[in-house]
Enzyme design. Sequence first.
Site, PDB file in Angstrom:
ATOM      1  N   ARG A   1       0.826  -1.211   0.000  1.00 32.35           N
ATOM      2  CA  ARG A   1       0.000   0.000   0.000  1.00 32.35           C
ATOM      3  C   ARG A   1       0.859   1.261   0.000  1.00 32.35           C
ATOM      4  O   ARG A   1       1.745   1.429   0.830  1.00 32.35           O
ATOM      5  CB  ARG A   1      -0.911   0.000   1.228  1.00 32.35           C
TER       6      ARG A   1
ATOM      7  N   GLU B   1       0.102  -0.071   9.253  1.00 31.26           N
ATOM      8  CA  GLU B   1       0.721   1.234   8.976  1.00 31.26           C
ATOM      9  C   GLU B   1      -0.293   2.368   9.085  1.00 31.26           C
ATOM     10  O   GLU B   1       0.036   3.470   9.510  1.00 31.26           O
ATOM     11  CB  GLU B   1       1.367   1.257   7.594  1.00 31.26           C
ATOM     12  N   ARG B   2      -1.550   2.117   8.710  1.00 33.67           N
ATOM     13  CA  ARG B   2      -2.578   3.163   8.805  1.00 33.67           C
ATOM     14  C   ARG B   2      -2.770   3.588  10.264  1.00 33.67           C
ATOM     15  O   ARG B   2      -2.879   4.785  10.557  1.00 33.67           O
ATOM     16  CB  ARG B   2      -3.890   2.636   8.207  1.00 33.67           C
TER      17      ARG B   2
ATOM     18  N   ASN C   1      -4.259  -5.986   3.502  1.00 37.93           N
ATOM     19  CA  ASN C   1      -4.786  -4.882   2.708  1.00 37.93           C
ATOM     20  C   ASN C   1      -5.904  -5.328   1.773  1.00 37.93           C
ATOM     21  O   ASN C   1      -6.866  -4.588   1.539  1.00 37.93           O
ATOM     22  CB  ASN C   1      -3.657  -4.225   1.902  1.00 37.93           C
TER      23      ASN C   1
ATOM     24  N   ARG D   1      -9.117  -5.823   3.743  1.00 35.38           N
ATOM     25  CA  ARG D   1      -9.720  -4.550   4.152  1.00 35.38           C
ATOM     26  C   ARG D   1      -9.982  -3.630   2.963  1.00 35.38           C
ATOM     27  O   ARG D   1     -10.380  -2.486   3.149  1.00 35.38           O
ATOM     28  CB  ARG D   1      -8.809  -3.858   5.162  1.00 35.38           C
TER      29      ARG D   1
END
Length: 304
Positions: free
Chosen positions: A60, A99-100, A133, A136
């Site tokens: 991402r 990471e988000r 990722n 989601r």
Amino acid sequence: MTVRKGGLGRGLDAMISETASKPRTTATATKKTVAPKEKKENSVLKVKLTQVEPNRKQPRKQFDEDALLELAESIKQFGVLQPLLVKQKGDYYEIIAGERRWRASKLAGIKEVPVIVKELTEQETVEISLIENIQRENLNPIEEAAAYRRLIDEFHLKQDVIAERVSKSRTAVTNSMRLLKLDERVQQMLIEEMISTGHARALLAIEDKESQYAAAVKVFDEKLNVRETEKLVKEFLNPIPKKEEKVRDTAQDLVYEQLEEKIKGIIGSKVAIRRKNNNKGKIEIEYYSQDELERIVELLESVR
């Protein structure tokens, strides 16, 4: 490298659990030295945010700023509810998944974050980042395609193995990677959601990059749907030849212009000859007042 089947195909939680339970042996390890390590791996730790860094090779690349701000506000109120999955690299921790949450924590001004430390190979790290990722729906189509390509090029996985890992069909993985053949400008349009994946797949049929980009711009400007895009692509690939009558138009223009001038000289008003097929057509006479119309009518009646 031996490819371990299953795992990701059963979901992220299954992959993490399987990795955690995998036996690890060292030549000099004893029960006293192994136990703390295993305890650390299975525990949620609180570490300084400054000790955690993102994986620069994670699939991402795009993050929605508005969504990050919303998550940051939630973190300010309730904290980070789900630990980040990390692996230790020297004196810092590298993010495998989350990471988000890490970015939002920085925005929220949080000093510490909960983490779960795992010992993973580079391939396992890529696989887990990819499946998290995908589950989601965080990846744009180009990021997803690039992640599949990396698993093939760097770790030599087959497409059917990748498909099993991410619980998708082999065809879906193949179609995803085909998007990497798009012109880079068209890929960016897809990333920015100026065109959809359906549009992009239709545009793949145009191999010439400039033509492909021109078609993509036309799709965006004219708000074409996928079916209309497919029709446009066919027109790019098989341009309709001009009719024979149209080819002759240029040679005959002068003749018709002379006829228009001749009629104009007789009637005293502007005249246009509109040509059709089979030597048919119509003559248009312009007038600019009621008096002029009556004059033209009288002139035509006098011809009778």
